[in-house]
Design a protein around this motif. Structure first.
Motif, PDB file in Angstrom:
ATOM      1  N   ARG A 162       0.669  -1.074   0.099  1.00  0.00           N
ATOM      2  CA  ARG A 162      -0.191  -0.441   0.618  1.00  0.00           C
ATOM      3  C   ARG A 162       0.904   1.787  -0.312  1.00  0.00           C
ATOM      4  O   ARG A 162       1.997   1.154   0.493  1.00  0.00           O
ATOM      5  N   ILE A 163       0.587   1.847  -0.628  1.00  0.00           N
ATOM      6  CA  ILE A 163       0.746   3.078  -0.346  1.00  0.00           C
ATOM      7  C   ILE A 163      -0.015   4.256  -0.345  1.00  0.00           C
ATOM      8  O   ILE A 163      -0.867   4.761  -1.472  1.00  0.00           O
ATOM      9  N   MET A 184      -1.219  -3.902  -5.597  1.00  0.00           N
ATOM     10  CA  MET A 184      -0.248  -2.279  -4.883  1.00  0.00           C
ATOM     11  C   MET A 184      -1.915  -2.023  -4.876  1.00  0.00           C
ATOM     12  O   MET A 184      -2.880  -1.158  -5.758  1.00  0.00           O
ATOM     13  N   ASN A 185      -2.705  -1.032  -4.034  1.00  0.00           N
ATOM     14  CA  ASN A 185      -2.823   0.217  -3.630  1.00  0.00           C
ATOM     15  C   ASN A 185      -2.741   1.450  -3.418  1.00  0.00           C
ATOM     16  O   ASN A 185      -1.809   1.665  -2.211  1.00  0.00           O
ATOM     17  N   ILE A 186      -2.961   2.234  -4.300  1.00  0.00           N
ATOM     18  CA  ILE A 186      -2.243   4.095  -4.178  1.00  0.00           C
ATOM     19  C   ILE A 186      -3.048   4.304  -3.921  1.00  0.00           C
ATOM     20  O   ILE A 186      -4.215   4.547  -4.468  1.00  0.00           O
ATOM     21  N   SER A 187      -3.854   5.250  -2.819  1.00  0.00           N
ATOM     22  CA  SER A 187      -4.751   5.917  -2.718  1.00  0.00           C
ATOM     23  C   SER A 187      -3.770   7.369  -2.369  1.00  0.00           C
ATOM     24  O   SER A 187      -2.984   7.503  -1.110  1.00  0.00           O
ATOM     25  N   LYS A 210      -3.596  -6.229 -10.574  1.00  0.00           N
ATOM     26  CA  LYS A 210      -4.008  -5.942  -9.855  1.00  0.00           C
ATOM     27  C   LYS A 210      -3.697  -4.455  -9.329  1.00  0.00           C
ATOM     28  O   LYS A 210      -3.050  -3.916  -8.325  1.00  0.00           O
ATOM     29  N   ILE A 211      -3.605  -3.455 -10.243  1.00  0.00           N
ATOM     30  CA  ILE A 211      -3.223  -2.252  -9.353  1.00  0.00           C
ATOM     31  C   ILE A 211      -4.339  -0.718  -9.051  1.00  0.00           C
ATOM     32  O   ILE A 211      -5.065  -0.992 -10.043  1.00  0.00           O
ATOM     33  N   LYS A 212      -4.236  -0.729  -7.774  1.00  0.00           N
ATOM     34  CA  LYS A 212      -5.463  -0.302  -7.852  1.00  0.00           C
ATOM     35  C   LYS A 212      -5.396   1.955  -7.392  1.00  0.00           C
ATOM     36  O   LYS A 212      -3.837   1.500  -6.862  1.00  0.00           O
ATOM     37  N   ILE A 213      -5.315   2.907  -8.299  1.00  0.00           N
ATOM     38  CA  ILE A 213      -5.358   4.015  -8.223  1.00  0.00           C
ATOM     39  C   ILE A 213      -6.232   4.412  -7.178  1.00  0.00           C
ATOM     40  O   ILE A 213      -7.872   4.777  -7.841  1.00  0.00           O
ATOM     41  N   SER A 214      -6.796   5.656  -6.087  1.00  0.00           N
ATOM     42  CA  SER A 214      -8.229   6.242  -5.763  1.00  0.00           C
ATOM     43  C   SER A 214      -8.242   7.502  -5.315  1.00  0.00           C
ATOM     44  O   SER A 214      -6.000   7.265  -4.627  1.00  0.00           O
ATOM     45  N   ILE A 234      -5.853  -3.327 -14.207  1.00  0.00           N
ATOM     46  CA  ILE A 234      -5.952  -1.645 -13.509  1.00  0.00           C
ATOM     47  C   ILE A 234      -6.783  -1.375 -13.097  1.00  0.00           C
ATOM     48  O   ILE A 234      -7.723  -0.451 -14.673  1.00  0.00           O
ATOM     49  N   ASP A 235      -7.370  -0.442 -11.667  1.00  0.00           N
ATOM     50  CA  ASP A 235      -8.229   0.223 -11.738  1.00  0.00           C
ATOM     51  C   ASP A 235      -7.600   1.515 -10.853  1.00  0.00           C
ATOM     52  O   ASP A 235      -7.382   1.750 -10.015  1.00  0.00           O
TER      53      ASP A 235
END
Length: 401
Positions: A162-163, A184-187, A210-214, A234-235
């Motif tokens: 997580r970042i 990896m979850n980037i928020s 499986k990379i999520k950016i929010s 990629i989400d």
């Protein structure tokens, strides 16, 4: 005696399980870089102290917290590598400042994380790339002897991580690079660089899944987010982009022909004053590749030059014919949906779909598009070539297929 023995049989396993659970609940061990000699004066290089602290944190069998206190820490190029004995939190409360000497630009990474699992990078602190000292050397388009400029923070082979709550300003090159990572979850990241700063992509993703950016705000001199070869699942949700070149898939097809791009989602996001909005670009000519199953929906555009773009004639440094297998792009683009997109375009061509004459785009969907030209005279228009698709609901401009 029998009763006591029975309790003993039950009690020993119970106590054993209790101690296992208690060990998992222990607080993380703190590794404060100041205890290793780091000085927060903005003048002293702290690379050695940071590496010593990292090595101890990585060797700790349990949860570790790599702690950077408030203050300004000058840091040279550094690589934090694993695998580690347990999970690590990189807790940035202060400011990390990059070098300004040209002799220290001869690397492609400022801060790197490699071969790690269960990493968290957070803290609300700043990455100050001090890019204005390096941007004049970004001249590869006219200087064949140019060298790489460092990415502010790079993640290579990092999984289940997580970042969040980070601020990156004035990177010399890309702000965050993600390569060969998964889950990896980037928020809640805030990325800032001047509109004219060269190649300062916000986030660049390649060969990752499986990379999520929010919930992030990105304003920079290049793509807010770019997804290169091998990007899958990629989400992107709730991202504000501007200034910059928009959110891009590609460019694709110049190399890595077996690394496809698929299952891309961009939704609930906004673009303000960007060069492009949603863009898919492939080299022409190109090697064979595939970009498929992409959904772009619930997007607002404000004064965007090119809101919706597919460009399969991309060749920024001609001539390009010396290395391709064909004179046209050989990247197949298919199953792409643009839905519920509205706002203003500052060019008359609000929808521009230039697909390959060799392999036309397949199954392109336009649904409920409402883009208005905000310039003098005329209405927004759309242009298409080599597109097979369908349109539904409100369409402004009128669809060109």
């Amino acid at each position: 005696m029998g009763l006591k023995s029975s309790f003993g049989i039950i009690l020993v396993p119970f106590l054993f399980l209790f101690f296992i659970d208690a060990s998992h609940g222990l607080p993380p061990k703190l590794f404060d870089v100041r205890n290793y000699g780091a000085i927060a004066d903005g003048k002293t290089y702290n690379t050695e102290a940071f590496l010593k602290a990292w090595n101890d944190a990585c060797a700790h069998q349990g949860r570790s917290r790599f702690y950077i206190a408030p203050g300004t820490f000058l840091l040279e190029s550094v690589s934090f590598e694993g695998p580690c004995k347990g999970s690590i939190t990189f807790l940035l409360k202060g400011t990390l400042k990059a070098p300004t000497e040209k002799s220290k630009f001869s690397t492609d990474t400022w801060i790197g994380f490699r071969y790690l699992d269960d990493l968290t990078v957070k803290g609300g602190g700043y990455l100050d790339g001090q890019g204005k000292f390096a941007w004049p050397y970004n001249d590869c388009s006219k200087n064949s002897y140019c060298g790489p400029l460092p990415v502010s923070m790079r993640f290579d082979f990092v999984n289940n991580s997580r970042i969040h709550h980070l601020k990156s300003i004035d990177s010399k090159n890309t702000h965050f690079s993600i390569f060969a990572c998964s889950n990896m979850n980037i928020s809640k990241v805030r990325i800032t660089a001047p509109e004219d700063s060269p190649n300062t992509d916000g986030l660049r993703i390649g060969y990752s899944r499986k990379i999520k950016i929010s919930d992030s705000v990105i304003g920079t001199g290049d793509d807010c987010i770019s997804m290169l070869y091998g990007s899958q699942d990629i989400d992107i949700d709730d991202v504000s982009c501007g200034p910059g070149h928009g959110i891009s898939v590609g460019s694709l097809g110049r190399s890595h022909e077996d690394q496809y791009v698929s299952r891309i989602s961009v939704k609930n996001s906004s673009f303000v004053g960007t060069q492009n909005g949603l863009r898919i670009k492939t080299w022409s000519p190109s090697l064979y590749s595939l970009a498929s199953d992409m959904n772009f929906e619930y997007i607002s555009m404000t004064n965007v030059r090119n809101p919706i773009v597919i460009d399969q004639q991309y060749c920024p440094f001609p001539p390009c014919s010396s290395w391709g297998h064909s004179t046209s792009s050989a990247v197949q683009i298919k199953n792409v949906k643009f839905r519920n997109i509205w706002g203003t375009s500052n060019s008359e061509v609000a929808v521009n779909l230039k697909c390959s004459g060799l392999i036309p785009c397949q199954n392109i969907e336009l649904r409920d598009i409402n883009l208005v030209y905000n310039g003098p005279g005329g209405r927004a228009t759309s242009l298409c070539s080599n597109v097979k698709g369908s349109a539904y609901g409100k369409q402004q401009p009128l669809p060109c297929f």
